[in-house]
Write an enzyme that holds these catalytic residues in place. Structure first.
Site, PDB file in Angstrom:
ATOM      1  N   HIS A 196       0.858  -1.193   0.000  1.00  0.00           N
ATOM      2  CA  HIS A 196       0.000   0.000   0.000  1.00  0.00           C
ATOM      3  C   HIS A 196       0.894   1.242   0.000  1.00  0.00           C
ATOM      4  O   HIS A 196       1.804   1.349   0.844  1.00  0.00           O
ATOM      5  CB  HIS A 196      -0.905   0.013   1.226  1.00  0.00           C
ATOM      6  N   ASP A 233      -7.522  -1.951   4.123  1.00  0.00           N
ATOM      7  CA  ASP A 233      -6.161  -1.550   4.486  1.00  0.00           C
ATOM      8  C   ASP A 233      -5.984  -1.473   5.994  1.00  0.00           C
ATOM      9  O   ASP A 233      -5.339  -0.561   6.525  1.00  0.00           O
ATOM     10  CB  ASP A 233      -5.802  -0.202   3.848  1.00  0.00           C
ATOM     11  N   CYS A 269      46.152  39.381 -15.473  1.00  0.00           N
ATOM     12  CA  CYS A 269      46.470  39.138 -14.058  1.00  0.00           C
ATOM     13  C   CYS A 269      47.935  38.778 -13.857  1.00  0.00           C
ATOM     14  O   CYS A 269      48.546  39.193 -12.864  1.00  0.00           O
ATOM     15  CB  CYS A 269      45.604  37.998 -13.526  1.00  0.00           C
TER      16      CYS A 269
END
Length: 949
Positions: free
Chosen positions: A153, A189, A754
């Protein structure tokens, strides 16, 4: 437990037209023969038919709605069941030679049919395994086996008993979901629990996603585990508590109407809980509209568009470029991406008010052949349809969610691996529309609707540039808060290129929220590392396809020489993404031997995980390349990112953002915010949800960022800062090469580099000759429009920088250095500066100590043979980004490279960076690495996991 190893003796099938109930029976085998989880279980089939166990099932064959249990027990079979030809379990059983019993029904007028029960009992089953339902199986069958019946389930019982359990898990906004395997009884259930497994319910989960992610794959494993426990005599029977028990009925279309008098989250839960079946709906514009694909992830979205009046809603919905924005009674927003019209046609919500295109593609002979092959697939899936024609509707002809999966797989086989999504079938439900969609995909059409972008267009360099100019947040280009903009300037002539959105603090918050949501809840964190790499490879391919456009934008916005931009600015960016794409599935932890906890043992392992949301702050000298160096490693590691390009050079970053959409990078993974450092950069550094900052820029700003990162949330930080890189040229060098590479070390990219050599130390005996040859080469340099193919020196990046260079040279002259050439602005429009050479530069001078970041060569002498003295002078700086040495003496080269205090040392070359080689500085030039494997560590965290067993 019964005979060991006896095979399944039969499958029993009951059914008529609509759904299947399958009961496979046999004997339990202790300790062996338990089957592996079969791929079909839960999609209308059973555990593998050669299973050596007593198994059975009433398997629903709609996996996207596995919760759709029938009504409470003791009701008649009615129309439930599919024909055997539609039942994978039955088909597999027949192929395996296992008897299959097919009956129209199990019982009549509430009583079990004796002949059916008798044939079942003849099989001698010791256990029935029933996925999802037992309501239609008579108790004479449920109770017959020695071990009874167990049922799967899809909820954590006793919560959500009955039908539509997964739907109600989502509708109620449960944070935890899962499944239960329980012992069947005569209630609904209510039987004793055997085992349960839980999972987290994600904010945007649907029935399908929850089922496919957890309930199906873990449910298969759970059922196998349950049968093993029964076979071993260890299966528990735990009575279900009544506290917390709920029962909700089956969700049907008539009950799925949206109640607008509730908060946005509740409306979102209702929509996703009914997605795809039966579909949450409302009435608007004179028809019934059904909404799909809902999300609460609305960061960066503005409710700007055309109103969609909805009766009963707190305020009208808004059709936007992203979809339909809806509002709860709390004023919060949710977004719906797809709408199904009353005639069944599914459309993107963003297109609701647009006229439907009536023109259809004309198919080639080959495409007509493909269409017929696909028609055959439709016929196999829809056997009850006499003829599949253009108007045949897939779902109205009886197809269910499992059939969507089957159709996608059949198309993949028929069309050389073409991968459709389940969503594509829902968007094109008739055969004619589906073939049109399929052919467009086969012809390379975009999978998703193209993002609406307000381009600035310029015809230049024999191209028509289409440049986005808005903020990029959550996969959408949007205006800044308050509509604020600024001009970005073309340094070649000082003219304005366009207005660019100027991000505000609130925009940063939106972008970070979008990135955080994409990291925690989005597809980016769910796809495999290999799939992540595939997306980055695709991005690199798109960048290559657009390389001329990107290089032209770099020339216009940053003054980059076009030919250099093609090779370096853009070329290396492409290489970077390709390199890090290859790393995605090679980010691995390790296992570590540790002291054992005797008599037990230990296993320790490490995991290298993404950090989360990263902020990346980019300089203006290499706008796209610096973005790529950091972003590629960041994304390869699995992070999401907010990028702040330099305010003066935003355009390639925004074009890059567009390409991420085309590449299929999920929305929210990449965000781009042009704006000022004092607002955008500061907020990123302070933001509590940003976990890493990667910064390239000045040492002064880097220190400030580091402090903010510490004070905010101690975020990780990597800094590539200023430099004053020394280049040592010895008399025993190849002088021609030293001159050539010395020129490059200073004048490459107009000196805006850089790692530019900030100071050249030339051995006394070759000093004058070196200077003379350098001045000769400087005289040959062509200063001009960066788009001209013969230009090798373009304009400086922006006016303020040009003025800084003029002041720098003036100070050098004032302190007594010799200005050999240059030092002035070129008399022409734009920000052009002459290549400059200074000699007689003493160690105490400003220009000997400070970086110019421009085309200014600073030359100092050193005494012949005095290696250690020149090394001391070279290292007498707080910077340590790069350095270089020219000499033919290998011993000297090794000695000097060992002593130089810099993150990179070039020997007989300069500027030779590569995507595989780590790059970063020492001392006040920063810490952390870009490029190479080392760069990944900047965007990963290491987790240690220790087991005891």
């Amino acid at each position: 437990m019964g005979p060991v190893g006896k095979e399944v003796t039969g499958h029993m099938v009951s059914g008529k037209q609509r759904r299947s109930e399958v009961l496979a029976v046999g004997r339990v085998s202790p300790g062996k023969g338990i089957p592996e989880a079969g791929p079909g279980w839960g999609h209308g089939s059973m555990l593998p038919s050669r299973a050596r166990l007593g198994s059975g099932g009433a398997v629903r064959d709609r996996p996207g709605e596995g919760c759709r249990s029938p009504p409470p027990r003791r009701q008649g079979l009615g129309g439930w069941g599919r024909t055997l030809t539609r039942c994978p379990a039955g088909l597999q059983a027949e192929q395996d030679g296992v008897p299959v019993f097919k009956f129209p029904r199990w019982r009549a007028k509430g009583r079990a049919l004796p002949d059916v029960v008798a044939q079942y009992q003849a099989l001698g089953a010791e256990l029935n395994v029933l996925p999802f339902c037992s309501q239609f199986i008579p108790m004479e069958v449920i109770s017959a086996p020695r071990h009874g019946s167990i049922i799967y389930h899809p909820s954590l019982l006793p919560r959500h008993r009955g039908a539509s359990a997964i739907n109600w898990t989502l509708i109620h906004g449960d944070k935890k979901g899962g499944f239960t395997i329980f012992w069947a009884d005569d209630g609904l259930d209510t039987g004793d629990l055997l085992l349960q497994k839980e999972c987290e319910v994600l904010p945007d989960d649907t029935v399908s996603s929850l089922y496919n992610r957890f309930l199906f794959p873990e449910g298969v494993k759970g059922m196998v585990q349950a049968v093993k426990l029964i076979a071993e005599g260890k299966a528990p029977r735990l009575p279900q508590p009544e506290e917390g028990a709920t029962y909700e009925g089956i969700q049907r279309k008539e009950t799925a109407r949206i109640d607008w008098d509730q908060p946005a989250e509740a409306i979102h839960n209702w929509i996703r809980g009914n997605d795809k079946v039966p579909g949450a709906w409302t009435e608007a514009c004179g028809q019934k509209l059904t909404f799909f694909n809902s999300t609460l992830s609305t960061a960066g979205l503005e409710p700007e568009g055309e109103d969609l009046p909805i009766p009963g809603a707190h305020r009208p919905g808004v059709i936007t470029k992203a979809g339909l924005i809806l509002f709860g009674n709390d004023g919060r927003m949710l977004l719906v991406k797809n709408i199904q019209l009353e005639d069944g046609k599914m459309i993107p919500a963003a297109h609701f008010f647009e006229k439907v295109e009536s023109s259809a593609l004309e198919l080639t002979e080959e495409e007509l052949g493909t269409a017929e092959a696909v028609r055959g697939a439709w016929k196999r899936i829809l056997p009850s349809v006499p003829e599949v024609d253009e108007s045949t509707d897939f779902f109205k002809s009886g197809a269910a969610s499992v059939d969507v999966v089957r159709l996608v797989e059949e198309v993949k086989e028929l069309c050389d691996g073409l991968e459709l999504e389940n969503e594509d079938v829902y968007m094109a439900t008739t055969f004619g529309d589906f073939i049109q969609l399929l052919v467009r995909r086969l012809r390379g059409g975009d999978k998703e609707t193209e993002c609406a972008i307000d381009y600035v267009e310029k015809a230049v360099n024999k191209l028509t540039l289409r440049m986005p100019h808005q903020l990029f947040i959550g996969g959408t280009f949007v205006d800044a808060e308050g509509g604020k903009t600024y001009e970005t300037i073309n340094p070649t002539d000082g003219s304005a290129l366009c207005q660019v959105s100027l991000a505000q603090v609130s925009d940063v918050d939106k972008a970070v929220a979008a990135a955080k949501d994409a990291f925690e809840n989005g597809l980016w964190g769910k796809i495999s590392a290999r799939d992540r790499g595939r997306l980055l490879y695709r991005l690199a391919e798109l960048m290559e396809q657009h390389q001329e456009e990107l290089a032209t934008i770099e020339a216009l916005d940053a003054g980059a020489v076009y030919t250099l931009a093609l090779k370096t600015h853009v070329g290396m960016s492409i290489q970077t993404f390709r390199y890090f794409a290859g790393w995605c599935d090679k980010i691995q932890g390790s296992t570590i031997p540790i002291n054992q906890a005797r008599p037990n043992r230990n296993l320790t392992m490490t995991r290298r995980e993404p950090i989360g949301v990263c902020g990346i702050i980019i300089p203006w000298n290499y706008p796209l390349m610096m973005l790529s160096w950091k972003t590629a490693a960041c994304l390869a590691a699995g992070n999401t990112v907010v990028i702040k390009p330099a305010q003066v050079t935003p355009l390639t970053a925004l074009k890059f953002a567009e390409l991420t959409l085309k590449a299929g990078i999920p929305k929210g993974v990449v965000n781009v915010l042009p704006g000022s450092g004092s607002l955008v950069g500061q907020r990123l550094s302070d933001h509590p949800d940003v976990r890493k900052i990667g910064f390239t820029g000045s040492t002064e700003v880097g220190k400030h960022i580091m402090k903010s990162c510490a004070l905010s949330n101690v975020k990780k930080v990597s800094l590539e800062l200023g430099g004053k890189s020394p280049l040592l040229i010895f008399a025993d060098c190849d002088l021609g090469k030293a001159v050539q590479m010395g020129m490059s070390s200073v004048f490459f990219n107009k000196g805006e580099n850089c790692i530019a050599a900030g100071r050249l130390f030339v051995e006394d005996s070759i000093h004058d000759q070196f200077v003379r040859r350098v001045v000769e080469e400087v005289g040959k340099m062509k200063i001009g429009n960066p788009l001209d193919r013969d230009t090798n020196h373009g304009p400086q990046n922006h006016l303020a920088h040009l003025q800084k260079l003029l002041e720098y040279c003036q100070r050098g002259v004032e302190e007594g250095a010799t200005l050999v050439c240059g030092g002035k602005q070129v008399p022409r429009p734009g920000f052009f500066f002459e290549p400059t050479v200074f000699t007689d530069v003493q160690d105490h001078m400003f220009i000997a100590r400070e970086e110019s970041f421009g085309p200014i060569m600073i030359i100092s002498r050193f005494a012949d043979g005095d290696v250690d003295a020149v090394l001391t002078r070279a290292n007498a700086t707080e910077f340590g980004l790069a350095s270089g040495v020219f000499t033919r003496d290998i011993n000297k080269a090794l000695y000097v490279s060992d002593k130089l205090e810099a993150g990179t040392v070039f020997v007989n070359t300069y500027n030779k960076t590569d995507v595989a080689a780590p790059f970063g500085g020492f001392k006040q030039s920063g810490f952390g690495k870009d490029l190479g494997e080392a760069a990944l560590n900047e965007y990963l965290r290491v987790k240690t996991v220790t087991f005891e067993y």
